[in-house]
Design a protein around this motif. Structure first.
Motif, PDB file in Angstrom:
ATOM      1  N   LEU A  74       0.648   5.521 -18.145  1.00  0.00           N
ATOM      2  CA  LEU A  74       1.144   6.422 -19.186  1.00  0.00           C
ATOM      3  C   LEU A  74      -0.023   7.088 -19.922  1.00  0.00           C
ATOM      4  O   LEU A  74      -0.971   6.418 -20.332  1.00  0.00           O
ATOM      5  CB  LEU A  74       1.996   5.617 -20.172  1.00  0.00           C
ATOM      6  N   PHE A  75       0.086   8.405 -20.093  1.00  0.00           N
ATOM      7  CA  PHE A  75      -0.938   9.166 -20.816  1.00  0.00           C
ATOM      8  C   PHE A  75      -0.283  10.383 -21.466  1.00  0.00           C
ATOM      9  O   PHE A  75       0.901  10.644 -21.258  1.00  0.00           O
ATOM     10  CB  PHE A  75      -2.068   9.598 -19.865  1.00  0.00           C
ATOM     11  N   ARG A  76      -1.045  11.092 -22.271  1.00  0.00           N
ATOM     12  CA  ARG A  76      -0.545  12.301 -22.925  1.00  0.00           C
ATOM     13  C   ARG A  76      -1.206  13.533 -22.312  1.00  0.00           C
ATOM     14  O   ARG A  76      -2.348  13.478 -21.883  1.00  0.00           O
ATOM     15  CB  ARG A  76      -0.828  12.267 -24.427  1.00  0.00           C
ATOM     16  N   ASP A  77      -0.460  14.636 -22.295  1.00  0.00           N
ATOM     17  CA  ASP A  77      -1.056  15.903 -21.897  1.00  0.00           C
ATOM     18  C   ASP A  77      -1.744  16.528 -23.120  1.00  0.00           C
ATOM     19  O   ASP A  77      -1.675  15.952 -24.219  1.00  0.00           O
ATOM     20  CB  ASP A  77      -0.022  16.819 -21.230  1.00  0.00           C
ATOM     21  N   PRO A  78      -2.419  17.658 -22.985  1.00  0.00           N
ATOM     22  CA  PRO A  78      -3.128  18.236 -24.121  1.00  0.00           C
ATOM     23  C   PRO A  78      -2.244  18.570 -25.328  1.00  0.00           C
ATOM     24  O   PRO A  78      -2.736  18.640 -26.449  1.00  0.00           O
ATOM     25  CB  PRO A  78      -3.758  19.507 -23.542  1.00  0.00           C
ATOM     26  N   LYS A 125       5.192  19.015 -30.416  1.00  0.00           N
ATOM     27  CA  LYS A 125       5.867  18.146 -31.384  1.00  0.00           C
ATOM     28  C   LYS A 125       6.735  17.078 -30.722  1.00  0.00           C
ATOM     29  O   LYS A 125       7.440  16.345 -31.390  1.00  0.00           O
ATOM     30  CB  LYS A 125       6.755  18.975 -32.328  1.00  0.00           C
ATOM     31  N   ASN A 126       6.689  16.967 -29.395  1.00  0.00           N
ATOM     32  CA  ASN A 126       7.545  16.017 -28.690  1.00  0.00           C
ATOM     33  C   ASN A 126       7.096  14.581 -28.952  1.00  0.00           C
ATOM     34  O   ASN A 126       5.959  14.225 -28.738  1.00  0.00           O
ATOM     35  CB  ASN A 126       7.508  16.289 -27.183  1.00  0.00           C
ATOM     36  N   ARG A 127       8.016  13.754 -29.369  1.00  0.00           N
ATOM     37  CA  ARG A 127       7.755  12.325 -29.544  1.00  0.00           C
ATOM     38  C   ARG A 127       8.910  11.495 -28.988  1.00  0.00           C
ATOM     39  O   ARG A 127       9.081  10.345 -29.353  1.00  0.00           O
ATOM     40  CB  ARG A 127       7.546  11.996 -31.031  1.00  0.00           C
ATOM     41  N   THR A 128       9.704  12.094 -28.091  1.00  0.00           N
ATOM     42  CA  THR A 128      10.850  11.356 -27.570  1.00  0.00           C
ATOM     43  C   THR A 128      10.952  11.351 -26.046  1.00  0.00           C
ATOM     44  O   THR A 128      11.486  10.411 -25.484  1.00  0.00           O
ATOM     45  CB  THR A 128      12.174  11.931 -28.114  1.00  0.00           C
ATOM     46  N   ALA A 129      10.470  12.369 -25.371  1.00  0.00           N
ATOM     47  CA  ALA A 129      10.634  12.467 -23.917  1.00  0.00           C
ATOM     48  C   ALA A 129       9.363  12.037 -23.196  1.00  0.00           C
ATOM     49  O   ALA A 129       8.262  12.140 -23.726  1.00  0.00           O
ATOM     50  CB  ALA A 129      10.988  13.901 -23.534  1.00  0.00           C
ATOM     51  N   ILE A 130       9.547  11.547 -21.966  1.00  0.00           N
ATOM     52  CA  ILE A 130       8.426  11.203 -21.092  1.00  0.00           C
ATOM     53  C   ILE A 130       8.623  11.975 -19.792  1.00  0.00           C
ATOM     54  O   ILE A 130       9.684  11.905 -19.171  1.00  0.00           O
ATOM     55  CB  ILE A 130       8.358   9.691 -20.806  1.00  0.00           C
ATOM     56  N   ARG A 186      11.418  21.968 -19.446  1.00  0.00           N
ATOM     57  CA  ARG A 186      10.519  23.030 -19.906  1.00  0.00           C
ATOM     58  C   ARG A 186       9.709  22.541 -21.097  1.00  0.00           C
ATOM     59  O   ARG A 186      10.258  22.019 -22.054  1.00  0.00           O
ATOM     60  CB  ARG A 186      11.326  24.260 -20.303  1.00  0.00           C
ATOM     61  N   ILE A 187       8.413  22.752 -21.022  1.00  0.00           N
ATOM     62  CA  ILE A 187       7.526  22.461 -22.138  1.00  0.00           C
ATOM     63  C   ILE A 187       7.213  23.781 -22.835  1.00  0.00           C
ATOM     64  O   ILE A 187       6.810  24.748 -22.183  1.00  0.00           O
ATOM     65  CB  ILE A 187       6.207  21.833 -21.652  1.00  0.00           C
ATOM     66  N   ILE A 188       7.390  23.821 -24.135  1.00  0.00           N
ATOM     67  CA  ILE A 188       6.993  24.975 -24.940  1.00  0.00           C
ATOM     68  C   ILE A 188       5.609  24.685 -25.498  1.00  0.00           C
ATOM     69  O   ILE A 188       5.371  23.615 -26.072  1.00  0.00           O
ATOM     70  CB  ILE A 188       7.996  25.221 -26.087  1.00  0.00           C
ATOM     71  N   THR A 189       4.690  25.633 -25.349  1.00  0.00           N
ATOM     72  CA  THR A 189       3.303  25.416 -25.745  1.00  0.00           C
ATOM     73  C   THR A 189       2.699  26.675 -26.354  1.00  0.00           C
ATOM     74  O   THR A 189       3.180  27.778 -26.122  1.00  0.00           O
ATOM     75  CB  THR A 189       2.462  24.963 -24.528  1.00  0.00           C
ATOM     76  N   VAL A 190       1.634  26.486 -27.102  1.00  0.00           N
ATOM     77  CA  VAL A 190       0.862  27.627 -27.600  1.00  0.00           C
ATOM     78  C   VAL A 190      -0.261  27.971 -26.625  1.00  0.00           C
ATOM     79  O   VAL A 190      -0.897  29.001 -26.759  1.00  0.00           O
ATOM     80  CB  VAL A 190       0.278  27.379 -29.015  1.00  0.00           C
ATOM     81  N   ASN A 191      -0.505  27.100 -25.618  1.00  0.00           N
ATOM     82  CA  ASN A 191      -1.599  27.329 -24.682  1.00  0.00           C
ATOM     83  C   ASN A 191      -1.135  27.075 -23.250  1.00  0.00           C
ATOM     84  O   ASN A 191      -1.365  26.000 -22.689  1.00  0.00           O
ATOM     85  CB  ASN A 191      -2.802  26.447 -25.036  1.00  0.00           C
ATOM     86  N   VAL A 192      -0.470  28.058 -22.675  1.00  0.00           N
ATOM     87  CA  VAL A 192       0.057  27.950 -21.316  1.00  0.00           C
ATOM     88  C   VAL A 192      -1.070  27.648 -20.328  1.00  0.00           C
ATOM     89  O   VAL A 192      -0.938  26.782 -19.466  1.00  0.00           O
ATOM     90  CB  VAL A 192       0.805  29.244 -20.916  1.00  0.00           C
ATOM     91  N   GLU A 193      -2.177  28.345 -20.463  1.00  0.00           N
ATOM     92  CA  GLU A 193      -3.290  28.186 -19.516  1.00  0.00           C
ATOM     93  C   GLU A 193      -3.820  26.751 -19.489  1.00  0.00           C
ATOM     94  O   GLU A 193      -4.081  26.192 -18.424  1.00  0.00           O
ATOM     95  CB  GLU A 193      -4.425  29.157 -19.870  1.00  0.00           C
ATOM     96  N   ALA A 194      -3.964  26.134 -20.661  1.00  0.00           N
ATOM     97  CA  ALA A 194      -4.473  24.751 -20.713  1.00  0.00           C
ATOM     98  C   ALA A 194      -3.521  23.786 -20.018  1.00  0.00           C
ATOM     99  O   ALA A 194      -3.966  22.896 -19.287  1.00  0.00           O
ATOM    100  CB  ALA A 194      -4.689  24.322 -22.162  1.00  0.00           C
ATOM    101  N   LEU A 195      -2.210  23.957 -20.230  1.00  0.00           N
ATOM    102  CA  LEU A 195      -1.266  23.054 -19.575  1.00  0.00           C
ATOM    103  C   LEU A 195      -1.200  23.300 -18.076  1.00  0.00           C
ATOM    104  O   LEU A 195      -1.060  22.356 -17.299  1.00  0.00           O
ATOM    105  CB  LEU A 195       0.121  23.170 -20.210  1.00  0.00           C
ATOM    106  N   ILE A 196      -1.313  24.552 -17.654  1.00  0.00           N
ATOM    107  CA  ILE A 196      -1.342  24.834 -16.217  1.00  0.00           C
ATOM    108  C   ILE A 196      -2.523  24.114 -15.576  1.00  0.00           C
ATOM    109  O   ILE A 196      -2.360  23.414 -14.575  1.00  0.00           O
ATOM    110  CB  ILE A 196      -1.422  26.352 -15.949  1.00  0.00           C
ATOM    111  N   LYS A 197      -3.693  24.262 -16.137  1.00  0.00           N
ATOM    112  CA  LYS A 197      -4.884  23.601 -15.578  1.00  0.00           C
ATOM    113  C   LYS A 197      -4.725  22.084 -15.579  1.00  0.00           C
ATOM    114  O   LYS A 197      -5.080  21.409 -14.610  1.00  0.00           O
ATOM    115  CB  LYS A 197      -6.129  24.011 -16.362  1.00  0.00           C
TER     116      LYS A 197
END
Length: 136
Positions: free
Chosen positions: A109-113, A66-71, A7-18
């Motif tokens: 390898l890349f980062r999500d928003p 704030k994740n800096r450990t999981a991929i 589970r990813i906790i986010t302040v912008n659910v819509e952006a991560l869904i897209k």
């Protein structure tokens, strides 16, 4: 015991869904404005807003972006093809272009928003391929 979801906790659910719908070409099922799931054959990626933290003890339990450990890893049929499809969209997020790893995967390898690391990979060596063959 089986790992069922991340589970990813986010302040912008819509952006991560897209973002994840674009990356995976799968439809994410939204259960509430604060919770959605991307279901694959083997696991689920859940996306939840910080509002859901109230059910787990409050906002101090987890911090969005704030994740800096999981991929988060997705096995794909052809990582080079996926790289070519996604590179223009992902350019600001790319960490590593497709590279053969010591354990036999070709990895992109890349980062999500939110800054979470995402790895698309294809097993390339016989040993890596065998690791992902179904067992009966």
């Amino acid at each position: 015991m089986n790992l069922v979801s991340i589970r990813i906790i986010t302040v912008n659910v819509e952006a991560l869904i897209k973002f994840y719908e674009h990356i995976t070409k799968l439809t994410i099922k939204r259960f509430t404005p604060d919770f959605a799931e991307l279901q694959t054959k083997t696991a689920t990626l859940a996306i939840a807003s910080i509002n859901t933290l109230q059910f787990f003890g409050g906002e101090s339990v987890a911090q969005a972006a704030k994740n800096r450990t999981a991929i988060i890893e997705f096995m794909v049929e052809d990582v080079e093809k996926e790289y070519n499809r996604l590179a223009p969209f992902l350019e600001p997020y790319i960490v590593q272009r497709p590279t053969i790893m010591p354990w036999g995967n070709n990895s992109f390898l890349f980062r999500d928003p939110d800054g979470n690391l995402v790895n698309l990979f294809t097993p390339t060596t016989l040993k890596a391929i065998k690791k992902f063959e179904p067992t009966n």
